[in-house]
Design a protein around this motif. Structure first.
Motif, short mmCIF file in Angstrom:
data_model
loop_
_atom_site.label_atom_id
_atom_site.label_comp_id
_atom_site.label_asym_id
_atom_site.label_seq_id
_atom_site.Cartn_x
_atom_site.Cartn_y
_atom_site.Cartn_z
N LEU A 101 -10.63 2.08 0.12
CA LEU A 101 -9.55 3.05 -0.09
C LEU A 101 -9.06 3.01 -1.48
O LEU A 101 -8.39 4.17 -2.19
N PHE A 102 -9.23 2.10 -2.39
CA PHE A 102 -8.67 1.84 -3.72
C PHE A 102 -9.73 1.60 -4.84
O PHE A 102 -9.45 1.63 -5.93
N VAL A 138 1.49 2.63 -3.49
CA VAL A 138 0.32 3.33 -3.95
C VAL A 138 0.31 4.46 -3.26
O VAL A 138 0.02 5.81 -4.15
N PHE A 139 0.38 4.93 -2.13
CA PHE A 139 0.17 6.08 -1.48
C PHE A 139 1.26 7.10 -1.99
O PHE A 139 0.83 8.28 -2.12
N PHE A 142 -1.35 6.39 -9.65
CA PHE A 142 -0.87 5.16 -9.55
C PHE A 142 -1.51 4.25 -10.43
O PHE A 142 -1.01 3.54 -11.44
N PHE A 143 -2.73 4.02 -10.18
CA PHE A 143 -3.70 3.41 -10.96
C PHE A 143 -3.83 3.72 -12.39
O PHE A 143 -3.68 2.81 -13.42
N ALA A 163 -10.48 4.05 -7.59
CA ALA A 163 -9.50 4.33 -8.42
C ALA A 163 -9.30 3.04 -9.72
O ALA A 163 -9.03 3.49 -10.83
N ALA A 198 0.83 -1.32 0.07
CA ALA A 198 -0.01 -0.13 -0.14
C ALA A 198 0.87 1.16 0.15
O ALA A 198 0.47 2.29 -0.78
N ILE A 241 -2.88 7.82 -4.97
CA ILE A 241 -3.81 6.45 -5.43
C ILE A 241 -4.37 6.55 -6.93
O ILE A 241 -4.17 5.62 -7.88
N LYS A 242 -4.85 7.82 -7.31
CA LYS A 242 -5.45 7.73 -8.56
C LYS A 242 -4.23 7.71 -9.72
O LYS A 242 -4.63 7.17 -10.58
N CYS A 252 -3.26 -4.82 2.12
CA CYS A 252 -4.88 -4.32 2.18
C CYS A 252 -5.83 -5.27 2.37
O CYS A 252 -5.87 -6.08 1.49
N ILE A 309 -2.84 -5.74 -3.56
CA ILE A 309 -2.11 -4.95 -2.69
C ILE A 309 -1.96 -5.78 -1.18
O ILE A 309 -2.93 -5.98 -0.71
#
Length: 273
Positions: free
Chosen positions: A137-138, A105-106, A113-114, A141, A102, A110-111, A130, A127
């Motif tokens: 959270l994800f 990603v943070f 990264f995706f 995205a 995670a 998040i957005k 997660c 993840i």
């Protein structure tokens, strides 16, 4: 789409899907691509690729050792995604999953990264740290970028958690036969047929077993338990750890091993499942 096509094809043939795992960029960029070629040409139905992370809590010492080399080479997340994009260009129909943590990603946002993963041609993201209860959270995205979010189903999960995993995981569900960390040094055990049956009854996507699968017999056991596919990681990574200074020998060993596991996965299991 790539996952559904791949699982449909292997199901029609009575096979299991074989999805090998390696850390992208290990031992270096050039050899990483050659290793992936060995995986695909010797029978991989999909790929699970890891991004190097300094605190891989789900991984045992074999994969931790593999992660140190890309980190030492300053091999960044963006470097990894560029390498994945090369793999996607070469193998346009191959399902490609990413296994990450995670904090990576943070750190990217998040957005962002995706979106980067989508542009690289990645189909799924798992993840590792997660749990499904944190999926929100994800999830947004992931949905916006068209990427499947994969969740781990642990063997000791209660029915409520299994229901949530079955409803939330996309592409496939990563099922564990045991608790703990990755590694061939830990004895394999067969996933419980009851456990797998619950996930199916709850509407889970295809079930793929990881952790502790390193030999053909483990593949046959997984087929009898009722999974749709298997992931092997530590056994391949161990070959990289042992032979990365002699690349040709390393590639030959990887090719031989992957071919052996692929043959076991691609045996007609229709009668044994």
């Amino acid at each position: 789409m790539r996952y559904s096509k791949m699982f449909q094809q292997v199901r029609n043939e009575g096979h299991l899907a074989y999805i090998p795992f390696v850390v992208i960029g290990d031992p270096n960029e050039e050899l990483s691509l050659e290793i992936i070629d060995q995986l695909v040409t010797n029978g991989a139905d999909g790929l699970e690729l890891g991004l190097a992370f300094s605190d891989p809590v789900a991984d045992g010492p074999v994969i931790q050792q593999s992660i140190l080399r890309p980190l030492a080479n300053q091999f960044s997340v963006s470097s990894g995604l560029r390498l994945v994009a090369k793999v996607r260009e070469k193998y346009p129909q191959l399902p490609i999953g990413l296994l990450i943590y995670a904090n990576l990603v943070f750190a990217q946002g998040i957005k962002s990264f995706f979106n980067q993963c989508c542009n690289a041609g990645i189909d799924s993201i798992l993840i590792a740290d997660c749990p499904v209860k944190e999926s929100k959270l994800f999830a947004g995205a992931a949905e916006e970028s068209g990427i499947d979010l994969v969740f781990i189903a642990p063997p000791d999960a209660n029915d409520e958690t299994l229901q949530q995993i079955a409803n939330t995981s996309k592409g496939y569900t990563y099922v564990l036969s045991r608790k703990g960390i990755t590694g061939t040094e830990v004895a394999a055990s067969k996933a419980s047929t009851e456990f797998l049956g619950k996930l199916r009854n709850f509407g889970s996507p295809p079930l793929v077993q990881g952790f502790g699968i390193s030999k053909p017999q483990h593949v046959f056991d997984a087929a009898k338990a009722g999974v749709d596919g298997i992931i092997t990681g530590s056994a391949i990574v161990n070959l990289i750890n042992r032979h990365y200074n002699t690349p040709q020998i390393m590639l030959e060993h990887i090719g031989d091993y992957v071919r052996t596991i692929a043959q076991a996965a691609h045996t007609n299991h229709a009668q044994s499942a």
